[in-house]
Design a protein around this motif. Sequence first.
Motif, short mmCIF file in Angstrom:
data_model
loop_
_atom_site.label_atom_id
_atom_site.label_comp_id
_atom_site.label_asym_id
_atom_site.label_seq_id
_atom_site.Cartn_x
_atom_site.Cartn_y
_atom_site.Cartn_z
N GLY A 58 -0.71 -1.31 -12.45
CA GLY A 58 0.49 -0.70 -11.89
C GLY A 58 1.74 -1.56 -12.00
N ARG A 59 1.54 -2.87 -11.92
CA ARG A 59 2.64 -3.82 -12.01
C ARG A 59 3.45 -3.59 -13.30
N PHE A 60 2.73 -3.47 -14.41
CA PHE A 60 3.40 -3.31 -15.70
C PHE A 60 4.02 -1.91 -15.83
N ALA B 39 5.85 -8.41 -22.16
CA ALA B 39 6.63 -7.25 -22.58
C ALA B 39 5.75 -6.26 -23.33
N PHE B 40 4.82 -6.75 -24.13
CA PHE B 40 3.91 -5.84 -24.82
C PHE B 40 3.07 -5.07 -23.81
N ALA B 41 2.65 -5.75 -22.76
CA ALA B 41 1.87 -5.04 -21.73
C ALA B 41 2.68 -3.89 -21.16
N GLY C 186 0.82 -1.20 0.00
CA GLY C 186 0.00 0.00 0.00
C GLY C 186 0.85 1.26 0.00
N PHE C 187 1.89 1.28 0.85
CA PHE C 187 2.79 2.43 0.90
C PHE C 187 3.46 2.65 -0.45
N ARG C 188 3.96 1.54 -1.03
CA ARG C 188 4.64 1.67 -2.33
C ARG C 188 3.71 2.29 -3.36
N THR C 189 2.44 1.81 -3.36
CA THR C 189 1.48 2.34 -4.33
C THR C 189 1.28 3.85 -4.14
N VAL C 190 1.15 4.26 -2.88
CA VAL C 190 0.93 5.69 -2.60
C VAL C 190 2.15 6.52 -3.03
N PHE C 191 3.35 6.04 -2.66
CA PHE C 191 4.54 6.83 -2.96
C PHE C 191 4.81 6.94 -4.46
N LEU C 192 4.34 5.96 -5.22
CA LEU C 192 4.65 5.96 -6.65
C LEU C 192 3.57 6.59 -7.52
#
Lengths: 296, 286
Positions: B272-274, B205-207, A102-108
């Motif tokens: 967000g992961r990608f 990689a396309f993602a 959660g923190f990582r998401t907020v900071f980024l």
Amino acid sequence: MRAKRDWLPGLLLVSPSIILIGVFVYGLIGWNFQLATSDKHTNIADGEFVGLDNFIAIWSEARWPGAVWNALVFTVVFVLTALLLGWLLALLLDKGVRGEAGFRTVFLFPMAVSFIATGIVWRWLMNPAPPDRAVGLNALFQDIGLGFLANEWWLTDRWGMAAMALPAIWQLSGYVMALFLAGFRGVSEDLREAARVDGCSERQVYWHVVLPQLRPVTLVAVIIIGHMSLKVFDLIVAVAGRQLAADVPAIYMWDQVYEVRDPAMGATAASYLLLAVAVVIVPYLVWTLRSERKAS
Amino acid sequence: MTAAVARTAVRPRARAGAAGRWLKFGVLLVFALIVLIPMYVLLVTSFKPLAEATAARAWQLPTVWTVEGWVFAWQELAPSLANSLRMVIPASIISSVLGSLNGYVMAKWRFPHSDVVFTLFLFGMFIPYQAVMIPLVQMMQAADLMGTITPLVIAHVVFGIPICTLIFRNYYATLPDQLIEASRVDGAGMLRTYWSIILPNSAPAFAVTLIWQFTSAWNDFLFAVFLTGPSDWPVTVALNNLTGSMVMPYNQQMAAALLASLPTLLVYVFLGRFFMRGLMAGALKG
């Protein structure tokens, strides 16, 4: 050397991109340099070669030295603060904290927003009006009894760009944090464990084992943040418009093109920008190329 | 005996550890709240009625929640949102495809000095684009493309090639060489191998490249301000021009800024992961 028919198809497949990059990156840089070394000071002038005259003359232009000063103040404050904050956040998150994801998401998340949108909020936050009429942070300071903190932000004489760095720090500290987190996790647990077995405390492990191995990551962070900082443009447009107080080389160049209509001077400013970035980036790229060759 | 020592030693340490953990959590929480302040301002102000978007009530919640700011922002920005969409879709697809082909060659089908060519590509992603802008505009004028959205698409495609190539190259480098060898032994050439072995394995990689290109082209202002006119302004330029006049009420400004950021924020929240992987690729080996 392998047989030609082994590698030629590969070269052919990449060739459209080689041509595009060749023309749009290197060709246009050359063309820009040609403009910068000409006396094409109006859009209709032919432009004779004048050598490096513009590169010298620009320093006696009214706005240029101030713009360079502003970019330097901005860069020093932005790079140092973002680095320190990013490192601190990574350190706090490194060994697993409740709600780490959660923190990582907020900071980024600020990274996902455009500088233009960021600039609109920060223009509101850093409203320079005195507290009784102000919105933003000056009003907040007043509300919580810290009225003496109210200031003119980026309109502060000479050092205003330090305030202008705030939105940039807000936007990119999370990125530095992500780089450092990756760096921390790259230090092998075996190495840390070995130091612990030798009787090192956690703090000693950090200073003598982890920190020295973070040098490459730190360098990468400085380079990435530093080169973004030298190019800063959108953010300043959104926060300050074209006010002289927040002039930087990129804004100066824009004005030369659309207001003054002096292509040669615009190209000269752009060349200096390129030079400033190249001094940082070229050694970095060469270093990367060398270390990859060594690895393979 | 060692066990006994360990037991007595561990207890106070564990208690200190717990306190330390809460301290860390507290500090992080404070930072997170500070980071969220601008988001609070955007959200809260955007839902205020005109009468409440004032200095006196700057930090308060609205007494009446309304979408009038959003309605206004939508009316003003709808055409430029459409322009942005029209531009980012081809820009992200074309540069991803080129990046995939380049990455394939540079990871698995190298030619002499391909690593030097790759490095020369990478330089293109770090340069300040100001250094190509004046000639780029002249070139687009000469090609009679100004006044359309095409110059902006071309710019995002070309200047997206380096990062896309980098992401694909690093990704393909992790695919085992035996895959390629097996395909070669079967008599397949470079393109057949790409089509039947590499491309079906390229989805992750396309993602990353599609999302990265989408975000950076959507958020770009510099190329857009030089290469487009009023009828083709993407949303960043329209937003800046709209809010640049200081007389615009804050509720409308904030609603407009949020509306323009919504697509990239949604991408970040759901994919967000990608997005993260693209971000880390920018640091080359990071």
